[in-house]
Design a protein around this motif. Structure first.
Motif, PDB file in Angstrom:
ATOM      1  N   PRO A 172       1.023  -1.509   0.349  1.00  0.00           N
ATOM      2  CA  PRO A 172       0.086  -0.435   0.096  1.00  0.00           C
ATOM      3  C   PRO A 172       0.680   1.613  -0.318  1.00  0.00           C
ATOM      4  CG  PRO A 172      -0.156  -0.937   2.326  1.00  0.00           C
ATOM      5  CD  PRO A 172       0.504  -1.758   1.182  1.00  0.00           C
ATOM      6  N   LYS A 173       0.343   2.789  -0.428  1.00  0.00           N
ATOM      7  CA  LYS A 173       0.961   3.542  -0.085  1.00  0.00           C
ATOM      8  C   LYS A 173       1.941   3.799  -1.025  1.00  0.00           C
ATOM      9  CE  LYS A 173      -2.120   4.843   3.993  1.00  0.00           C
ATOM     10  NZ  LYS A 173      -2.506   3.622   4.203  1.00  0.00           N
ATOM     11  N   VAL A 174       2.622   2.884  -1.761  1.00  0.00           N
ATOM     12  CA  VAL A 174       3.693   3.189  -2.793  1.00  0.00           C
ATOM     13  C   VAL A 174       3.940   4.291  -3.509  1.00  0.00           C
ATOM     14  CG1 VAL A 174       5.147   2.295  -4.593  1.00  0.00           C
ATOM     15  CG2 VAL A 174       3.532   1.197  -3.196  1.00  0.00           C
ATOM     16  N   GLN A 175       5.236   4.813  -3.101  1.00  0.00           N
ATOM     17  CA  GLN A 175       5.005   6.606  -3.351  1.00  0.00           C
ATOM     18  C   GLN A 175       6.687   6.258  -4.835  1.00  0.00           C
ATOM     19  OE1 GLN A 175       4.942   9.466  -0.300  1.00  0.00           O
ATOM     20  NE2 GLN A 175       5.206   8.038   1.311  1.00  0.00           N
ATOM     21  N   THR A 176       7.397   5.406  -4.631  1.00  0.00           N
ATOM     22  CA  THR A 176       8.814   5.544  -5.518  1.00  0.00           C
ATOM     23  C   THR A 176       8.553   4.118  -5.836  1.00  0.00           C
ATOM     24  OG1 THR A 176       9.902   4.738  -3.950  1.00  0.00           O
ATOM     25  CG2 THR A 176       9.636   7.526  -3.758  1.00  0.00           C
ATOM     26  N   ALA A 177       8.913   3.925  -7.066  1.00  0.00           N
ATOM     27  CA  ALA A 177       9.706   2.588  -7.598  1.00  0.00           C
ATOM     28  C   ALA A 177      10.967   1.959  -6.806  1.00  0.00           C
ATOM     29  CB  ALA A 177      10.780   3.153  -8.880  1.00  0.00           C
ATOM     30  N   GLU A 178      11.482   3.391  -5.818  1.00  0.00           N
ATOM     31  CA  GLU A 178      12.313   2.399  -5.287  1.00  0.00           C
ATOM     32  C   GLU A 178      11.246   1.522  -3.869  1.00  0.00           C
ATOM     33  OE1 GLU A 178      12.710   5.665  -5.810  1.00  0.00           O
ATOM     34  OE2 GLU A 178      14.577   5.284  -7.196  1.00  0.00           O
ATOM     35  N   GLN A 179      10.975   1.530  -3.508  1.00  0.00           N
ATOM     36  CA  GLN A 179       9.718   1.110  -2.793  1.00  0.00           C
ATOM     37  C   GLN A 179       9.533  -0.416  -3.325  1.00  0.00           C
ATOM     38  OE1 GLN A 179       6.599   3.758  -1.748  1.00  0.00           O
ATOM     39  NE2 GLN A 179       8.319   4.214   0.576  1.00  0.00           N
ATOM     40  N   VAL A 180       9.019  -0.277  -4.916  1.00  0.00           N
ATOM     41  CA  VAL A 180       9.275  -1.732  -5.532  1.00  0.00           C
ATOM     42  C   VAL A 180      10.473  -2.691  -5.503  1.00  0.00           C
ATOM     43  CG1 VAL A 180       8.023  -2.462  -7.522  1.00  0.00           C
ATOM     44  CG2 VAL A 180       6.808  -0.739  -6.392  1.00  0.00           C
ATOM     45  N   VAL A 181      11.620  -1.878  -5.728  1.00  0.00           N
ATOM     46  CA  VAL A 181      12.251  -2.653  -6.054  1.00  0.00           C
ATOM     47  C   VAL A 181      12.776  -2.998  -4.125  1.00  0.00           C
ATOM     48  CG1 VAL A 181      14.929  -1.812  -6.364  1.00  0.00           C
ATOM     49  CG2 VAL A 181      13.007  -1.435  -7.587  1.00  0.00           C
ATOM     50  N   THR A 182      12.296  -2.344  -3.356  1.00  0.00           N
ATOM     51  CA  THR A 182      13.231  -3.122  -1.823  1.00  0.00           C
ATOM     52  C   THR A 182      12.089  -4.079  -1.789  1.00  0.00           C
ATOM     53  OG1 THR A 182      13.262  -0.579  -1.569  1.00  0.00           O
ATOM     54  CG2 THR A 182      13.114  -2.235   0.605  1.00  0.00           C
ATOM     55  N   LEU A 183      10.788  -4.085  -1.815  1.00  0.00           N
ATOM     56  CA  LEU A 183      10.223  -5.742  -1.813  1.00  0.00           C
ATOM     57  C   LEU A 183      10.547  -6.746  -2.910  1.00  0.00           C
ATOM     58  CD1 LEU A 183       7.867  -7.323  -0.906  1.00  0.00           C
ATOM     59  CD2 LEU A 183       6.547  -5.212  -1.934  1.00  0.00           C
ATOM     60  N   ASP A 184      10.864  -6.218  -4.443  1.00  0.00           N
ATOM     61  CA  ASP A 184      11.494  -7.278  -4.793  1.00  0.00           C
ATOM     62  C   ASP A 184      12.486  -7.923  -4.359  1.00  0.00           C
ATOM     63  OD1 ASP A 184      12.896  -8.045  -7.139  1.00  0.00           O
ATOM     64  OD2 ASP A 184      11.624  -7.481  -8.695  1.00  0.00           O
ATOM     65  N   THR A 185      13.887  -6.493  -3.586  1.00  0.00           N
ATOM     66  CA  THR A 185      14.779  -7.857  -3.207  1.00  0.00           C
ATOM     67  C   THR A 185      14.800  -8.557  -2.338  1.00  0.00           C
ATOM     68  OG1 THR A 185      15.898  -5.508  -4.726  1.00  0.00           O
ATOM     69  CG2 THR A 185      17.557  -6.780  -2.328  1.00  0.00           C
ATOM     70  N   LEU A 186      14.113  -8.017  -1.481  1.00  0.00           N
ATOM     71  CA  LEU A 186      13.257  -9.002  -0.179  1.00  0.00           C
ATOM     72  C   LEU A 186      12.971 -10.199  -0.268  1.00  0.00           C
ATOM     73  CD1 LEU A 186      13.150  -9.046   3.077  1.00  0.00           C
ATOM     74  CD2 LEU A 186      11.648  -7.847   3.138  1.00  0.00           C
ATOM     75  N   LEU A 187      11.690 -10.603  -1.374  1.00  0.00           N
ATOM     76  CA  LEU A 187      10.990 -11.124  -1.763  1.00  0.00           C
ATOM     77  C   LEU A 187      12.193 -12.162  -2.102  1.00  0.00           C
ATOM     78  CD1 LEU A 187       7.596 -10.198  -3.386  1.00  0.00           C
ATOM     79  CD2 LEU A 187       7.958 -10.997  -1.258  1.00  0.00           C
ATOM     80  N   SER A 188      12.635 -11.804  -3.765  1.00  0.00           N
ATOM     81  CA  SER A 188      13.788 -12.257  -4.182  1.00  0.00           C
ATOM     82  C   SER A 188      14.940 -13.634  -2.851  1.00  0.00           C
ATOM     83  CB  SER A 188      15.234 -11.618  -4.930  1.00  0.00           C
ATOM     84  OG  SER A 188      14.485 -11.406  -5.911  1.00  0.00           O
ATOM     85  N   GLN A 189      15.093 -13.109  -1.935  1.00  0.00           N
ATOM     86  CA  GLN A 189      16.250 -13.417  -0.358  1.00  0.00           C
ATOM     87  C   GLN A 189      15.283 -14.057   0.079  1.00  0.00           C
ATOM     88  OE1 GLN A 189      18.034 -10.685   1.143  1.00  0.00           O
ATOM     89  NE2 GLN A 189      19.300 -10.084   0.380  1.00  0.00           N
ATOM     90  N   ILE A 190      14.204 -13.944  -0.172  1.00  0.00           N
ATOM     91  CA  ILE A 190      13.389 -15.072   0.327  1.00  0.00           C
ATOM     92  C   ILE A 190      12.794 -16.756  -0.164  1.00  0.00           C
ATOM     93  CG2 ILE A 190      11.245 -15.676   2.013  1.00  0.00           C
ATOM     94  CD1 ILE A 190      11.131 -12.615   2.685  1.00  0.00           C
ATOM     95  N   GLU A 191      12.542 -16.192  -1.188  1.00  0.00           N
ATOM     96  CA  GLU A 191      12.387 -17.077  -2.035  1.00  0.00           C
ATOM     97  C   GLU A 191      13.449 -18.388  -2.224  1.00  0.00           C
ATOM     98  OE1 GLU A 191       9.445 -14.886  -5.166  1.00  0.00           O
ATOM     99  OE2 GLU A 191      11.573 -14.785  -5.562  1.00  0.00           O
TER     100      GLU A 191
END
Ligand code: GLV
Ligand code: MG
Length: 315
Positions: free
Chosen positions: A96-115
């Motif tokens: 929610p409340k996404v404000q910048t592309a970096e916030q999406v990239v941060t989630l992507d990075t975290l998801l990749s590490q968990i995967e």
């Protein structure tokens, strides 16, 4: 793409509502750790959500969890606990409340590490990005392209209205005093263009007057007419209305399938290799085929079946 005509919001802290959601005909269910979940209930809700996803019974529905936004202290634990615990039974994380592309990239990075850590397929879990303030809208093009995981851009009208100081408390209805058009048109179109430019889905947010199904239909009908793919539903009573509103009308679906068949035949050797042809009183060409593909795609995804198929003229 997954159908998302109706996206059912379910508080992650309510086992009762989660159990009920399994049997409802929504295309997507999202279990909420954000605004429908009180701060003190969030740690317990993470566990409830993991158990509910792993228990299954979601047949055919897109399974989504909304985590808290990156400006809070909760996001990383939301993602780590839910994805480590139930990543194999989860389709998307909603941010929610996404404000910048970096916030999406941060989630992507975290998801990749968990995967990687958990041995899941890397990149399978998608991201749904909610646009809920002016900064998010200004950056929506970059947000839509920030990660190949992005599957939807969602309009969050309640937070958005608050963030721009709109003089109204009734989500989705026109603010009193604005009598020259649709106060949401620009926002909806901006989101739709960002989504369509990169082939992701555009989803309209909630309508809070849950007993007013006619009001829901009216507001949903506007975003559906523009081209949105679906809308949130907060109550079982809104689900059928959403599924109907975001499916083509039967006559439009039949017409679209007929355009596709007729155009295929007319452009063939047998049909005279014509680029433009008549279907009844209507001239059809390649652009008609593209419009028909949209309607037929939505109808097929909704499981519609066709009446009165077109047949080629007698030779
Ligand atoms: C949804 O999250 C909204 O703020 O409308
Ligand atoms: Mg919100």
């Amino acid at each position: 793409m997954r159908p998302r005509r109706s996206c059912l919001a379910v508080p992650g802290s309510s086992l009762k509502m989660i159990d009920k959601a399994r049997g409802l005909h929504a295309d997507q269910v999202f279990l909420d750790l954000e605004d429908a979940c009180a701060p003190l209930a969030k740690p317990g809700a993470r566990k409830t959500i993991v158990a509910a996803l792993n228990e299954g019974g979601w047949d055919g529905k897109a399974r989504v969890v909304r985590v808290n936004d990156w400006t809070t202290e909760w996001t990383y634990r939301d993602v780590v606990e839910v994805v480590e615990g139930a990543g194999a039974n989860l389709d998307c994380i909603m941010l929610p409340k996404v404000q910048t592309a970096e916030q999406v990239v941060t989630l992507d990075t975290l998801l990749s590490q968990i995967e990687k850590t958990m041995g899941y397929e890397v990149g399978r879990i998608g991201i749904e990005a909610q646009i809920e303030n002016a900064k998010g809208l200004v950056n929506v093009d970059a947000i839509a392209t920030a990660s190949p995981r992005v599957e939807t851009i969602i309009f969050g009208p309640a937070d958005f209205m608050a963030s721009i100081n709109m003089k109204s408390l009734v989500v989705g209805e026109q603010p009193p005093g604005y009598d020259v058009g649709d106060a949401y048109h620009y926002i909806l179109m901006r989101i739709l263009m960002a989504a369509r430019a990169v082939d992701v889905q555009a989803i309209d947010g909630p309508y809070l007057q849950i007993r007013d199904v006619d009001g829901f239909r009216r507001v949903a009908g506007r975003s559906a007419a523009l081209g949105f793919d679906g809308k949130w539903v907060l109550h079982p009573g809104q689900i059928d209305a959403a599924n109907e509103t975001f499916s083509p009308r039967q006559e439009d679906y039949d017409h679209a399938e007929n355009i596709l068949d007729a155009y295929e035949w007319y452009t063939s050797e047998a049909g005279g290799k014509r680029g433009a042809a008549m279907l009844g009183d209507e001239m059809i060409d390649e652009a008609s085929r593209k419009m028909a593909l949209v309607i037929s795609g939505k109808g097929r995804a909704a499981g519609m079946s066709r009446n009165d198929p077109w047949t080629p003229p007698e030779a």
